[in-house]
Design a protein around this motif. Structure first.
Motif, PDB file in Angstrom:
ATOM      1  N   VAL A  63       0.959  -0.740  -0.427  1.00 16.12           N
ATOM      2  CA  VAL A  63       0.195  -0.170   0.130  1.00 16.12           C
ATOM      3  C   VAL A  63       1.015   1.381  -0.074  1.00 16.12           C
ATOM      4  O   VAL A  63       1.563   1.331   1.088  1.00 16.12           O
ATOM      5  N   ASP A  64       0.806   1.944  -0.827  1.00 22.75           N
ATOM      6  CA  ASP A  64       0.904   3.581  -0.930  1.00 22.75           C
ATOM      7  C   ASP A  64       1.133   4.970  -0.351  1.00 22.75           C
ATOM      8  O   ASP A  64       1.174   5.705   0.134  1.00 22.75           O
ATOM      9  N   SER A  65      -0.616   4.935  -1.186  1.00 24.14           N
ATOM     10  CA  SER A  65      -1.321   6.188  -0.075  1.00 24.14           C
ATOM     11  C   SER A  65      -2.905   5.135   0.014  1.00 24.14           C
ATOM     12  O   SER A  65      -3.998   5.032  -0.445  1.00 24.14           O
ATOM     13  N   VAL A  66      -3.293   5.999   1.306  1.00 27.35           N
ATOM     14  CA  VAL A  66      -4.698   5.888   1.411  1.00 27.35           C
ATOM     15  C   VAL A  66      -5.610   7.158   1.271  1.00 27.35           C
ATOM     16  O   VAL A  66      -5.384   7.924   3.051  1.00 27.35           O
ATOM     17  N   GLU A  67      -6.949   7.476   0.374  1.00 29.74           N
ATOM     18  CA  GLU A  67      -7.817   9.147   0.581  1.00 29.74           C
ATOM     19  C   GLU A  67      -8.714   7.941   0.381  1.00 29.74           C
ATOM     20  O   GLU A  67      -9.087   7.222   0.499  1.00 29.74           O
TER      21      GLU A  67
END
Length: 178
Positions: A63-67
């Motif tokens: 996982v790189d980014s979560v928004e």
């Protein structure tokens, strides 16, 4: 009955029924194709354990980014998930798209609702070769009271070339309270 071994799961190619109306060159080519695919090879016992496939797919993801309404992951194309032609297997692409879509939908759908995958549409535009790195971007296209639609793009990390796309439709259902 004892613990299964790898040799218990080798499908016999010699037991295949080949119809007489199939010309001999085609018969041989077909059997050779399956043998090159290692269809006649035994399946390793650890591959038969519960959740093996899910764990394999999860091992490819980082996982790189979560928004809210958007998730970006990195995928490594490992030898375990390449197809006969040396590219990322289509089933693995679909499994990754489903997994990332569920995670992305969870960023906007309330916790008291279950998600049911209603449709997963895939477009295989190019192949991601062995040892390639992919960036997977999932985003919510629409989220309503009962339906959530997501778009997923798979791009080569180095060149940003689009290789696969997916569209997932989830039905949002209230959880049963017993």
């Amino acid at each position: 009955m004892g613990k299964p071994t790898a040799t218990d799961y080798a499908p016999p190619l010699t037991a295949a029924t080949v119809w007489s109306d199939v010309p001999e060159p085609n018969r041989s080519l077909t059997i050779d194709f399956f043998e090159r695919q290692a269809l006649a090879s035994p399946v390793a016992a650890d591959c038969l354990r519960k959740d093996f496939y899910s764990r394999l797919i999860l091992s490819l993801l980082e996982v790189d980014s979560v928004e809210r309404g958007r998730i970006t992951c990195l995928v490594s194309v490992k030898p375990a998930v390449i197809n006969y032609f040396g590219g990322l297997h289509g089933g693995a692409v679909a499994a990754i798209a489903e997994l990332v879509s569920i995670a992305c939908a969870r960023t906007v759908v309330a916790e008291d609702k279950e998600l049911f995958l209603g449709e997963l549409g895939m477009s295989y535009l190019s192949a991601a070769p062995k040892n390639a790195e992919l960036t997977v971007d999932a985003s919510v296209v629409r989220s309503g009271r009962n339906v959530t639609v997501l778009a997923v793009e798979f791009r080569m990390r180095e060149t940003s070339k689009l290789v696969y796309t997916a569209r997932a439709t989830f039905y949002n259902m209230p959880m049963a309270k017993l």
